[in-house]
Design an enzyme around this catalytic site. Structure first.
Site, PDB file in Angstrom:
ATOM      1  N   CYS A 156       1.715 -20.389  15.020  1.00  0.00           N
ATOM      2  CA  CYS A 156       0.757 -21.586  16.004  1.00  0.00           C
ATOM      3  C   CYS A 156       0.200 -20.530  17.268  1.00  0.00           C
ATOM      4  O   CYS A 156       0.248 -20.865  17.643  1.00  0.00           O
ATOM      5  CB  CYS A 156       2.040 -22.485  16.170  1.00  0.00           C
ATOM      6  N   ARG A 164      -7.031 -26.760  16.678  1.00  0.00           N
ATOM      7  CA  ARG A 164      -6.755 -27.870  17.707  1.00  0.00           C
ATOM      8  C   ARG A 164      -7.491 -28.373  18.198  1.00  0.00           C
ATOM      9  O   ARG A 164      -7.310 -29.826  18.494  1.00  0.00           O
ATOM     10  CB  ARG A 164      -6.293 -26.597  18.603  1.00  0.00           C
TER      11      ARG A 164
HETATM   12  N1   CP Z   1       0.797 -23.324  19.936  1.00  0.00           N
HETATM   13  C1   CP Z   1       0.996 -24.276  20.916  1.00  0.00           C
HETATM   14  O1   CP Z   1       1.129 -25.038  21.059  1.00  0.00           O
HETATM   15  O2   CP Z   1       0.888 -23.677  22.179  1.00  0.00           O
HETATM   16  P1   CP Z   1       0.584 -23.465  23.416  1.00  0.00           P
HETATM   17  O3   CP Z   1       2.323 -23.594  22.846  1.00  0.00           O
HETATM   18  O4   CP Z   1       0.341 -22.035  23.988  1.00  0.00           O
HETATM   19  O5   CP Z   1       0.307 -24.927  23.840  1.00  0.00           O
HETATM   20  N1  NVA Z   2       8.713 -23.041  18.794  1.00  0.00           N
HETATM   21  C1  NVA Z   2       8.028 -23.364  19.629  1.00  0.00           C
HETATM   22  C2  NVA Z   2       6.251 -23.377  19.497  1.00  0.00           C
HETATM   23  C3  NVA Z   2       5.619 -23.583  20.323  1.00  0.00           C
HETATM   24  C4  NVA Z   2       4.622 -23.809  20.295  1.00  0.00           C
HETATM   25  C5  NVA Z   2       8.391 -23.693  20.358  1.00  0.00           C
HETATM   26  O1  NVA Z   2       8.762 -25.092  20.503  1.00  0.00           O
HETATM   27  O2  NVA Z   2       8.562 -23.320  21.687  1.00  0.00           O
END
Ligand code: CP
Ligand code: NVA
Length: 323
Positions: A270, A298
């Site tokens: 992600c 996204r």
């Molecule tokens: N993948 C994601 O949610 O990235 P950010 O934390 O940068 O928004």
């Molecule tokens: N698992 C991570 C996802 C960030 C997009 C967090 O919660 O920090």
């Protein structure tokens, strides 16, 4: 004259199981259409406003929501709560009622998932979970959309999660359980996903025919379509940092694990990623990696969601073809 039902029965997206398989498929159709040609949707959210309340840092979620909403003609206000939690200056309920008087939709990134339910109870506008400690529904929907774009039919998908059973993992489990397909969740026993998520997913999987397996055996990656990992220490989980980093060392996604999976297996994350921890640079920067396709998508899937919530008429007209 009978009016067609809107795409979504729900007004809020707090977790993936708020949506049915049909609703997700329609969102994907709309997202494909948006991605192919935004000109058809120019101005479709003009005079509409999105408020974003973020208690944690963000790059992808913030920018994709902001630029995406603006691309459809709407206005965005970002409220940074990284230094003071929502509800510190005035009650969460007052916050929700104030915002409901000005805005059309709110996206919240919060430390505790409970805040979302509290907010929803007092809000008269739709609430989107932009990441909580327990779920990251927008991310998971986009991830499945990205795999479908790669040509993998959703009911034939086999996804392996490797690492910490965290918020992104929870949402992916819910997505696969809803849509069908297979997911193998490979974590140390003490890093398994939340028990409530597993229970809900079991019930959904019973209906959809999905198969979700939980194991600590890394050989289970053999033949999967994609290996997905995420940071070992999520935002807000720092107190377990040392313990988890030690436990998760064997679960690093490296070339040897990718080889074990097979030559066609894609790598997913992600982002943000920590090269050298949960994934090696060799893997994330290899041709097998689709992490920037995930990031790009996204905006399109979230915009489909915004249209379905705020312009159900238009969304319904434009979501009736397959991805
Ligand atoms: N993948 C994601 O949610 O990235 P950010 O934390 O940068 O928004
Ligand atoms: N698992 C991570 C996802 C960030 C997009 C967090 O919660 O920090």
């Amino acid at each position: 004259m009978t009016l067609a039902a809107p795409i979504l029965a729900t007004r809020n997206l707090l977790q993936v199981v708020d949506l049915s398989a049909t609703e997700i498929t329609q969102l994907f159709s709309l997202a494909s259409r948006l991605k192919a040609d935004y000109s058809l949707f120019a101005g479709s959210l003009s005079q509409r406003s999105l408020v974003m309340l973020f208690e944690k840092p963000s790059l992808r979620t913030r920018v994709s929501f902001e630029l995406g909403f603006q691309k459809l003609g709407g206005g965005v206000s970002f409220l940074d709560h990284q230094s003071s939690p929502i509800g510190a200056r005035e009650p969460v309920e007052d916050y929700a009622q104030n915002l409901s008087r000005w805005a059309d939709v709110v996206a919240i990134r919060c430390r505790s998932h409970e805040l979302l339910s509290q907010f929803v109870a007092a809000s008269s506008i739709p609430v989107i979970n932009a990441l909580s400690d327990l779920h990251h529904p927008c991310q998971a929907l986009v991830d499945i959309f990205t795999l479908v774009e790669c040509g993998i039919p959703v009911d034939q998908l086999h996804l392996a999660w490797v690492g910490d059973g965290n918020n992104v993992c929870n949402s992916l489990i819910e997505a696969v359980a809803t849509l069908g397909g297979r997911m193998t969740v490979i974590t140390p026993p003490s890093c398994r996903p939340h028990a409530d998520v597993v229970r809900l997913a079991d019930a959904r999987a019973f209906r959809s025919g999905a198969r979700i397996v939980f194991t600590d055996d890394l050989t289970a990656v053999e033949g999967v379509d994609a290996i997905y990992t995420d940071v070992w220490i999520s935002m807000g989980d720092e107190s377990r940092g040392v313990e988890k980093t030690a436990l998760l060392q064997p679960y690093q996604v490296n070339s040897s694990l990718m080889r074990r999976a097979g030559s066609k297996t894609r790598f997913m994350h992600c982002l943000p990623a920590k090269r050298g921890e949960e994934v090696t640079a060799e893997v994330i920067d290899s041709p097998a990696s689709i992490v920037f396709d995930q990031a790009e998508n996204r905006m399109h899937v979230q915009n489909a969601l915004m249209l379905a919530l705020l312009r159900p008429d238009l969304a319904l007209r434009c979501s009736s073809f397959t991805v």
